[in-house]
Motif scaffolding. Structure first.
Motif, PDB file in Angstrom:
ATOM      1  N   HIS A   1       4.140  47.449  34.180  1.00  0.00           N
ATOM      2  CA  HIS A   1       5.567  47.570  33.912  1.00  0.00           C
ATOM      3  C   HIS A   1       6.285  46.290  34.274  1.00  0.00           C
ATOM      4  CE1 HIS A   1       9.672  49.227  35.140  1.00  0.00           C
ATOM      5  NE2 HIS A   1       9.648  49.240  33.842  1.00  0.00           N
TER       6      HIS A   1
ATOM      7  N   LEU B   1      15.314  50.518  34.778  1.00  0.00           N
ATOM      8  CA  LEU B   1      13.934  50.120  34.486  1.00  0.00           C
ATOM      9  C   LEU B   1      12.979  51.304  34.523  1.00  0.00           C
ATOM     10  CD1 LEU B   1      13.791  46.785  36.415  1.00  0.00           C
ATOM     11  CD2 LEU B   1      13.137  47.078  34.066  1.00  0.00           C
ATOM     12  N   VAL B   2      13.390  52.372  35.200  1.00  0.00           N
ATOM     13  CA  VAL B   2      12.518  53.534  35.261  1.00  0.00           C
ATOM     14  C   VAL B   2      12.430  54.197  33.884  1.00  0.00           C
ATOM     15  CG1 VAL B   2      12.205  55.787  36.336  1.00  0.00           C
ATOM     16  CG2 VAL B   2      13.004  53.879  37.683  1.00  0.00           C
TER      17      VAL B   2
ATOM     18  N   HIS C   1       8.916  51.296  40.470  1.00  0.00           N
ATOM     19  CA  HIS C   1       9.629  52.173  39.547  1.00  0.00           C
ATOM     20  C   HIS C   1       8.876  53.461  39.300  1.00  0.00           C
ATOM     21  CE1 HIS C   1      10.890  48.023  38.739  1.00  0.00           C
ATOM     22  NE2 HIS C   1      12.080  48.552  38.712  1.00  0.00           N
TER      23      HIS C   1
ATOM     24  N   PHE D   1      13.281  52.623  30.816  1.00  0.00           N
ATOM     25  CA  PHE D   1      13.081  51.747  29.660  1.00  0.00           C
ATOM     26  C   PHE D   1      12.012  50.721  29.956  1.00  0.00           C
ATOM     27  CE2 PHE D   1      17.425  53.243  29.091  1.00  0.00           C
ATOM     28  CZ  PHE D   1      17.401  53.621  27.767  1.00  0.00           C
ATOM     29  N   ASP D   2      11.559  50.131  28.891  1.00  0.00           N
ATOM     30  CA  ASP D   2      10.629  49.015  28.989  1.00  0.00           C
ATOM     31  C   ASP D   2      11.314  47.860  29.727  1.00  0.00           C
ATOM     32  OD1 ASP D   2       8.080  47.825  27.698  1.00  0.00           O
ATOM     33  OD2 ASP D   2       9.637  46.332  27.362  1.00  0.00           O
ATOM     34  N   PRO D   3      10.556  47.099  30.533  1.00  0.00           N
ATOM     35  CA  PRO D   3      11.199  46.021  31.291  1.00  0.00           C
ATOM     36  C   PRO D   3      11.966  45.054  30.399  1.00  0.00           C
ATOM     37  CG  PRO D   3       8.801  45.914  31.432  1.00  0.00           C
ATOM     38  CD  PRO D   3       9.146  47.231  30.877  1.00  0.00           C
TER      39      PRO D   3
ATOM     40  N   PRO E   1       7.515  54.427  33.992  1.00  0.00           N
ATOM     41  CA  PRO E   1       7.828  53.615  32.828  1.00  0.00           C
ATOM     42  C   PRO E   1       6.717  52.685  32.344  1.00  0.00           C
ATOM     43  CG  PRO E   1       8.805  52.669  34.770  1.00  0.00           C
ATOM     44  CD  PRO E   1       8.087  53.894  35.221  1.00  0.00           C
TER      45      PRO E   1
END
Lengths: 469, 362
Positions: free
Chosen positions: B285, A268-269, B304, A271-273, B318
């Motif tokens: 996010h 998730l860090v 995150h 990419f988009d959720p 993100p």
């Protein structure tokens, strides 16, 4: 150390709960010395049992002697030293190693070093598997790992991470997984040798039928009882890692997913959720389900082998050990407050500054390369005009992804013999499906590397419709 | 008896054959001594075999299943039965072959009792080695009994007409199962169709049951729906007053409304313009609550690692888009009022909306 204090197992030292962070090393050691003594004594007993079995059962007196000495060192020297509770005598990691690991496994560099390092480490194990699976070598490795663990636990920062109720299963997982991987590889190496000599694999020698009832069911019953007993002891000895009452405005820092989802959280860090939370996990499941339809290699059924199924084996181990397990370990040990990267012995400073300024591919292209602003629809333009502008803005990402998913597979088929054979055997559709699944798996490490090296945020970034990749 | 359990099937069959032979040998000896069978009879000491097998019959509890009215006997029981029959046969002729009197009084030995009669009807044929299949079949009780191989051959050439499986007559269809006359036309009167509806719903036990089930489910659903509209809402109101505008000095992030309302009130610079705005404390996010780090002058999400500048613009991690703003205005009483029912998103150009900020002086 805010936010981490309440997670100490209260069994060891209630004093630490009040201390709120790092405490005097002597006080700390007096809290853990009992545990460390038991730990080293356990190691001594394990090695003594191994030595006894070697001498008595396998008739290898020399090896037995070596492990007797090891057991004596653990039980006779390290255990009393740890039991002294004295900062000077307690065996600990050499300061050089501590500072080395801290500096190389911290921050952006740490992420790269850790990932590349674990891939290299696993590759070395794989390439030298004939050597590393030898029982004596593997046993040495296990002893070294456990010794490193014991030496590290003297460090308060390390101790805080590994002794947290949430993280104990992961410490167990590392050793269990190591054991089972060793076991499978050990048998595979033997089988591969036998197959090369024209002999049937081990499993075919012992092909006797075993009945579900009573053989299997009894085994399961015994396992069930043992596991229940184990869980009872665990539940009594280790306190549940409960945190402060839930509050919608206060998120624990760091906020970690359950250990089995730490790989997903790490994803998730980058990419988009929507991508990392829904699309990618579904792709993992769909891809696993598709394997039987993609796999045309009929060998390796019912016995361990590596040489007969190299492609499948390497892909699985890469997806599982590298992309799942090492990410879990990374999320557990190396991710600290604000989801920053911390070395294993580094204090968790929630104010650690990491200069990050993430940039989209479109920004790199339009602003960095062409030196002009992002294409932007004039305010008040219609839907299709806006759509056109968005597509134009993200065209570099779309083109790159198109090349990645639809040009790379044919190129692989043309350029490499391995993939050409696959293409010939599988046909166009199956080949494209397989390569696309592989490439989707590979995009995770690629994106991680791009984030760490170029601060790349998204390849395709369409906020307007929540479509980011 | 104990050693009998150890016998193999072949041995048992051999024994059964031997006993049948004894029977056929003994029988003619007592009935009508024919020259062919008299010779083996004299050879085989029939008398010495008799007490053994007779005793076996009397002691044997095995043929019980036969008495239990057709419960299928196990193989062991069948074998025992075959043995018992052999014994009975050899015993029966010795006592009084022609009579109808059963050799053993137990009802359990019924199949054995039938045998002599059956054999009487065809005494001439009984002789020679028995057919294995027929012995087993006889033991199963389906067929008359062990027959000679010659008989078996005859039976094979002209198989007895099997009793045809006669299907029992179908029960007459009950009324409810009969195809109802099709509604030929829609000329059914409203009255009739209404009655038909009632008949379906309440006309039978099934109908009543289903109807009550449906009604209860409907009530449950309604009751569940009612939960969605509680009498009292403990949520804070969507609008709240945040004090006078002067309470927010330039460059500060006011955190005191975070706990109750999930709002940071910021007096900061956005695109070169000093504004007071209310940022929603939800990371764009995955919805965690970020923390304001005064030293680093940024909002940082612990989940995150997303980071946002003081104006809410995302810059690290993100998070795909900036934090959202709530509607903010100066109320009639001069206080700053924040309305959490409206949000403004930067990426949609909504931060230009005058309802999303209060102009301030630096």
């Amino acid at each position: 150390m805010a936010g981490q204090t309440s997670d100490f197992p209260a069994m060891h030292f209630p004093a630490l709960l009040a201390a709120g962070g790092l405490i005097d090393q002597a006080t700390f050691l007096s809290g853990v010395k009992g545990f460390l003594t038991i730990y080293y004594l356990g190691l001594a007993i394990t090695n003594a049992v191994a030595a006894f079995l070697l001498w008595h059962h396998w008739h290898r007196p020399k090896a037995a002697l070596v492990w007797t000495i090891v057991a004596t060192v653990f039980g006779g020297i390290l255990a009393p030293m740890a039991g002294s509770g004295d900062p000077y005598w307690t065996p600990r990691m050499p300061e050089a190693i501590v500072s080395f690991l801290n500096s190389w496994l911290s921050g952006q560099v740490g992420a790269i070093v850790y990932t590349i390092g674990s891939v290299v480490f696993l590759s070395v194990l794989y390439l030298g598997r004939d050597f590393f699976v030898r029982p004596m070598v593997a046993w040495t490795g296990l002893n070294l790992a456990l010794l490193a663990m014991g030496l590290s636990m003297v460090n308060q920062n390390f101790w805080q991470v590994v002794s947290k109720g949430d993280n104990i299963p992961i410490v167990g997982l590392m050793f269990l997984l190591g054991f089972f991987t060793w076991l499978a590889t050990y048998r595979a190496v033997i089988n591969d040798k036998r197959i090369a000599e024209g002999l049937p694999p081990l499993e075919k020698l012992d092909d006797e039928k075993v009945l579900v009832w009573p053989d299997l069911v009894y085994t399961e019953l015994v396992c069930m009882l043992a596991l229940t007993a184990f869980l009872l002891v665990w539940g009594i000895l280790i306190q549940a890692p409960l945190e402060q009452p839930a509050s919608s405005v206060k998120t624990p820092n760091p906020s970690k997913a359950p250990w089995y989802f730490l790989g997903l959280q790490e994803m998730l860090v980058y990419f988009d959720p929507w991508m990392a939370g829904v699309v990618a996990p579904s792709l993992i499941i769909v891809g696993l389900m598709a394997i039987p339809y993609l796999d045309f290699n009929k060998k390796g059924m019912g016995y361990y082998t590596i040489n007969e199924r190299k492609f499948a084996y390497l892909n699985f181990q890469f997806g599982f050990l590298v992309l799942w397990v090492t990410l879990i370990v990374m999320g557990t040990v190396l991710r600290g407050p604000n989801w920053n990267f911390f070395g294993p012995f580094e204090p968790w400073d929630s104010h650690k500054v990491e200069a990050l300024k993430n940039v989209d591919l479109s920004e790199y292209f339009w602003i960095g390369l062409l030196n002009r602003g992002l294409p932007k629809a004039p305010t008040g333009s219609g839907f299709f005009v806006e759509l056109g502008y968005i597509l134009l803005r993200e065209s570099p990402g779309f083109i790159l992804m198109g090349i990645y998913l639809f040009v790379v597979p044919p190129a692989l088929a043309i350029g490499t013999t391995l993939f050409r054979n696959m293409y010939l055997k599988m046909g166009f559709l199956r080949y494209m499906l397989m390569t696309n699944l592989l490439l989707m798996m590979a995009i995770l490490p690629i994106k991680m590397a791009l984030r760490w090296s170029f601060n790349l945020k998204y390849i395709i970034h369409i906020d307007e419709w929540f479509l980011n990749f | 008896m104990a050693e009998k359990k150890k016998l193999s099937t072949a041995e048992i069959l051999a024994m059964a054959r031997g006993k049948a032979a004894e029977a056929s040998a003994a029988k003619p000896a007592g009935e009508s001594p024919s020259p062919e069978s008299a010779a083996p009879a004299s050879e085989l000491p029939a008398a010495s075999a008799e007490p053994d097998s007779a005793a076996a019959v009397e002691k044997k509890p095995a043929p019980k299943p036969a008495a239990k009215g057709g419960a299928r006997p196990s193989v062991a029981e069948m074998m025992a039965m075959a043995r018992a029959q052999g014994g009975a046969k050899s015993a029966a002729p010795a006592e009084k072959p022609p009579t109808e009197k059963k050799p053993v009084e137990k009802p359990a030995a019924k199949p054995a009792a039938v045998k002599p009669a059956a054999e009487k009807s065809a005494p001439a044929k009984s002789g020679g080695p028995k057919d294995t299949a027929s012995i087993l079949a006889a033991a199963r009780g389906a067929k008359p009994g062990p027959m000679t191989k010659a008989e078996a051959a005859a039976a094979a050439t002209s198989p007895p007409a099997k009793p045809k499986a006669v299907a029992p007559p179908m029960p007459t269809k009950p009324d409810y199962a009969k195809p109802s006359p099709k509604p030929v036309a829609k000329a059914v009167s409203a009255d009739e169709s209404r009655r038909g509806f009632l008949h379906v719903m309440l006309g039978s036990f099934l109908g009543i049951g289903m109807t009550s089930l449906a009604s209860v489910s409907a009530l449950w659903t309604l009751g569940f729906a009612r939960f969605m509209f509680p009498n009292i809402l403990t949520e804070p109101p969507s609008r709240f007053k945040a004090g006078p505008k002067e309470g927010f000095s330039p460059g500060t992030v006011e955190e005191k409304f975070k706990a109750q309302y999930g709002v940071w009130v910021v007096n900061g610079d956005y695109n070169g313009q000093q504004q007071i705005y209310a940022l929603k404390t939800v990371c764009t996010h995955l919805g965690c609550t970020p923390n304001w780090l005064e030293a680093e002058q940024k909002f940082k999400c612990p989940c995150h690692g997303s980071g946002f500048y003081k104006d809410g613009i995302n810059f690290e991690g993100p998070a795909p888009r900036p934090l959202e703003r709530y509607a903010i205005r100066i109320a009639d009483d001069g206080q700053v009022e924040i309305d959490r029912s409206r949000t403004f998103q930067e990426e949609l150009g909504q931060w230009a909306d005058p309802a999303s900020f209060i102009p301030a002086t630096a």
